[in-house]
Design a protein around this motif. Structure first.
Motif, PDB file in Angstrom:
ATOM      1  N   PHE A 176       5.655  13.793 -12.374  1.00 20.39           N
ATOM      2  CA  PHE A 176       6.223  13.829 -13.720  1.00 20.39           C
ATOM      3  C   PHE A 176       5.182  14.042 -14.821  1.00 20.39           C
ATOM      4  O   PHE A 176       5.520  14.512 -15.906  1.00 20.39           O
ATOM      5  N   SER A 177       3.932  13.709 -14.558  1.00 18.90           N
ATOM      6  CA  SER A 177       2.936  13.726 -15.627  1.00 18.90           C
ATOM      7  C   SER A 177       1.977  14.914 -15.569  1.00 18.90           C
ATOM      8  O   SER A 177       1.422  15.308 -16.597  1.00 18.90           O
ATOM      9  N   GLU A 178       1.776  15.500 -14.396  1.00 18.31           N
ATOM     10  CA  GLU A 178       0.808  16.571 -14.270  1.00 18.31           C
ATOM     11  C   GLU A 178       1.469  17.946 -14.398  1.00 18.31           C
ATOM     12  O   GLU A 178       2.670  18.086 -14.148  1.00 18.31           O
ATOM     13  N   PRO A 179       0.700  18.963 -14.802  1.00 28.50           N
ATOM     14  CA  PRO A 179       1.248  20.327 -14.884  1.00 28.50           C
ATOM     15  C   PRO A 179       1.697  20.822 -13.513  1.00 28.50           C
ATOM     16  O   PRO A 179       1.280  20.292 -12.479  1.00 28.50           O
ATOM     17  N   LYS A 180       2.553  21.830 -13.514  1.00 30.61           N
ATOM     18  CA  LYS A 180       2.984  22.436 -12.265  1.00 30.61           C
ATOM     19  C   LYS A 180       1.769  22.964 -11.503  1.00 30.61           C
ATOM     20  O   LYS A 180       0.808  23.435 -12.110  1.00 30.61           O
ATOM     21  N   PRO A 181       1.788  22.882 -10.182  1.00 25.90           N
ATOM     22  CA  PRO A 181       0.605  23.308  -9.406  1.00 25.90           C
ATOM     23  C   PRO A 181       0.375  24.807  -9.479  1.00 25.90           C
ATOM     24  O   PRO A 181       1.315  25.596  -9.628  1.00 25.90           O
ATOM     25  N   ASP A 182      -0.879  25.211  -9.401  1.00 23.81           N
ATOM     26  CA  ASP A 182      -1.211  26.628  -9.299  1.00 23.81           C
ATOM     27  C   ASP A 182      -0.923  27.094  -7.876  1.00 23.81           C
ATOM     28  O   ASP A 182      -1.199  26.385  -6.915  1.00 23.81           O
ATOM     29  N   ILE A 183      -0.355  28.273  -7.764  1.00 21.45           N
ATOM     30  CA  ILE A 183      -0.090  28.860  -6.457  1.00 21.45           C
ATOM     31  C   ILE A 183      -1.174  29.892  -6.177  1.00 21.45           C
ATOM     32  O   ILE A 183      -1.267  30.917  -6.866  1.00 21.45           O
ATOM     33  N   VAL A 184      -2.008  29.608  -5.206  1.00 24.94           N
ATOM     34  CA  VAL A 184      -3.111  30.510  -4.858  1.00 24.94           C
ATOM     35  C   VAL A 184      -2.693  31.355  -3.654  1.00 24.94           C
ATOM     36  O   VAL A 184      -2.515  30.816  -2.551  1.00 24.94           O
ATOM     37  N   GLU A 212       0.829  -1.213   0.000  1.00 29.34           N
ATOM     38  CA  GLU A 212       0.000   0.000   0.000  1.00 29.34           C
ATOM     39  C   GLU A 212       0.864   1.263   0.000  1.00 29.34           C
ATOM     40  O   GLU A 212       0.623   2.207  -0.762  1.00 29.34           O
ATOM     41  N   LYS A 213       1.877   1.257   0.855  1.00 30.27           N
ATOM     42  CA  LYS A 213       2.761   2.412   0.956  1.00 30.27           C
ATOM     43  C   LYS A 213       3.508   2.645  -0.353  1.00 30.27           C
ATOM     44  O   LYS A 213       3.639   3.790  -0.826  1.00 30.27           O
ATOM     45  N   GLU A 214       4.011   1.560  -0.965  1.00 28.34           N
ATOM     46  CA  GLU A 214       4.766   1.695  -2.209  1.00 28.34           C
ATOM     47  C   GLU A 214       3.866   2.106  -3.378  1.00 28.34           C
ATOM     48  O   GLU A 214       4.284   2.831  -4.279  1.00 28.34           O
ATOM     49  N   THR A 215       2.603   1.656  -3.348  1.00 29.97           N
ATOM     50  CA  THR A 215       1.661   2.067  -4.390  1.00 29.97           C
ATOM     51  C   THR A 215       1.427   3.569  -4.331  1.00 29.97           C
ATOM     52  O   THR A 215       1.426   4.269  -5.352  1.00 29.97           O
ATOM     53  N   ILE A 216       1.241   4.094  -3.104  1.00 30.53           N
ATOM     54  CA  ILE A 216       1.070   5.539  -2.926  1.00 30.53           C
ATOM     55  C   ILE A 216       2.314   6.283  -3.403  1.00 30.53           C
ATOM     56  O   ILE A 216       2.223   7.287  -4.113  1.00 30.53           O
ATOM     57  N   ARG A 217       3.504   5.761  -3.026  1.00 25.72           N
ATOM     58  CA  ARG A 217       4.762   6.404  -3.392  1.00 25.72           C
ATOM     59  C   ARG A 217       4.865   6.574  -4.917  1.00 25.72           C
ATOM     60  O   ARG A 217       5.115   7.666  -5.433  1.00 25.72           O
ATOM     61  N   TRP A 218       4.657   5.492  -5.647  1.00 25.12           N
ATOM     62  CA  TRP A 218       4.878   5.527  -7.088  1.00 25.12           C
ATOM     63  C   TRP A 218       3.747   6.246  -7.823  1.00 25.12           C
ATOM     64  O   TRP A 218       3.969   6.840  -8.876  1.00 25.12           O
ATOM     65  N   ASN A 219       2.554   6.244  -7.252  1.00 29.11           N
ATOM     66  CA  ASN A 219       1.470   7.049  -7.827  1.00 29.11           C
ATOM     67  C   ASN A 219       1.780   8.541  -7.693  1.00 29.11           C
ATOM     68  O   ASN A 219       1.539   9.333  -8.619  1.00 29.11           O
ATOM     69  N   GLN A 220       2.319   8.915  -6.522  1.00 26.59           N
ATOM     70  CA  GLN A 220       2.690  10.312  -6.302  1.00 26.59           C
ATOM     71  C   GLN A 220       3.817  10.736  -7.237  1.00 26.59           C
ATOM     72  O   GLN A 220       3.806  11.835  -7.803  1.00 26.59           O
ATOM     73  N   LEU A 221       4.803   9.878  -7.410  1.00 24.16           N
ATOM     74  CA  LEU A 221       5.908  10.190  -8.318  1.00 24.16           C
ATOM     75  C   LEU A 221       5.416  10.329  -9.748  1.00 24.16           C
ATOM     76  O   LEU A 221       5.866  11.208 -10.501  1.00 24.16           O
TER      77      LEU A 221
END
Length: 359
Positions: free
Chosen positions: A30-38, A17-26
């Motif tokens: 790499f795949s999503e746009p940079k976050p918006d800063i509000v 479970e922990k490793e699944t979360i880790r690699w999903n976050q990574l």
């Protein structure tokens, strides 16, 4: 009688479970746009050229004296306001302070002749005057971070405007030492190395070059990847990491005249420490600083060494002065939200708490 399976000490436990979360976050990094800063709620109260003065009202005003925040010219100021729970600005407003933030912006080629004199006298001084008029108070507290602290110290030593409290965080005062490679610093000090021609040719140092300079000089721009992989199973950490990653790559450009002055007057000749720096024809003497002073460094700062900050304590005339070292790094101090906590612990006793009338 208990038995131990051979080799059990050498095979780490695998938490699926922990490793699944880790690699999903990574994968998201790499795949999503940079976050918006509000940003924390703010109002634009003054603007000059690329520079803006933002007013962030207190959530529930507790103190009369507002905090005027000055950040470095070298990076963008939104590192101080990257989101709830991590925002220096938000943390101060939550603790009852009205906050003014000067955002220098990013100069264009037409700004190539802006030097430190201009930034301090034409921009900062006028912004402070506007903050005083807007707030309706007689005094302010000034908070300077990194090179913004250097600028704040210079300003406080030459201005006639009423600064009641001065906070300098991770501030370079002694430029004869630092993270610049010794041979480079020696070359600057002897005149064998000069960036004057480089500055003249470009006019304004491009943001891409400023980013490369920081990457070369500081491990802050490499080690976060190791930290990310190690702690990628923590979504809150990843969120803060992504904000920092966006900021480190979003470097501001730098006016050529100010860049030359920074390297020649501060790094080469160390004029601020020696009391030889002149701004607008005025000699910058740190002895002129008499207001309450709080200076702090961080224990793992890879950009500004503690030895660069300490001399200011002996140079000022302030009777009420405090120096502390806090656990953390140059940027993590802002991202953890602890910056506003440390500032408030000192400021709250010096900011005229509003007396509420009981009905």
């Amino acid at each position: 009688m208990s038995t131990k399976q051979k080799g059990s000490n050498f095979i780490p436990f695998f938490d699926l479970e922990k490793e699944t979360i880790r690699w999903n976050q990574l994968y998201k990094v790499f795949s999503e746009p940079k976050p918006d800063i509000v940003p924390t709620y703010r109002e634009l109260v003054w603007k000059k050229n690329k520079t803006s003065l933002w007013y962030h009202p207190a959530k529930e005003k507790k103190y009369d004296i507002p905090v005027f925040v000055v950040y470095s010219l070298l990076n963008k100021a939104y590192i101080l306001d990257v989101g709830e729970g991590s925002s220096v600005i938000g943390g101060l407003t939550e603790r009852g302070y009205d906050v003014y933030l000067i955002d220098w912006g990013s100069p264009g080629y037409e700004d190539k002749d802006i030097n430190l004199d201009s930034y301090i006298l034409d921009y900062l001084e006028n912004a402070v005057k506007r903050a005083l008029r807007h707030s309706g108070v007689k005094e302010i507290s000034m908070l300077g971070y990194c090179l913004g602290g250097t600028i704040s110290a210079i300003f406080a030593s030459i201005t006639q405007l009423p600064i009641k409290n001065l906070i300098l965080a991770a501030v370079p005062i002694d430029f004869s030492i630092g993270i610049v490679p010794h041979k480079w610093l020696e070359g600057l000090q002897t005149g064998q190395l000069s960036f004057d021609r480089f500055s003249d040719v470009y006019g304004v140092i491009p943001s891409e070059y400023m980013y490369l300079m920081f990457r070369v000089l500081s491990p802050m721009y490499a080690s976060p990847w190791i930290n990310l992989i190690t702690r990628a199973n923590d979504p809150k950490y990843v969120s803060k990491w992504r904000s920092m990653d966006k900021w480190t790559k979003d470097t501001a450009s730098f006016a050529g005249a100010a860049f030359k002055q920074l390297l020649n007057d501060l790094y080469k000749d160390n004029k601020l420490l020696k009391g030889e720096l002149k701004i607008g024809g005025k000699l910058v003497d740190l002895k002129n600083i008499k207001c309450s002073l709080f200076v702090f460094s961080t224990s793992r700062d890879t950009l500004i060494l503690e030895k660069q900050s300490l001399p200011v304590m002996d140079l000022v005339s302030s009777e009420d002065k405090t120096y502390q070292v806090f656990e953390g790094g140059h940027v993590s101090l802002a991202l953890t939200g602890m910056f506003s906590v440390f500032a408030d612990q000192w400021l709250c006793h010096r900011s005229q708490e509003i007396q509420k009338v009981l009905s």
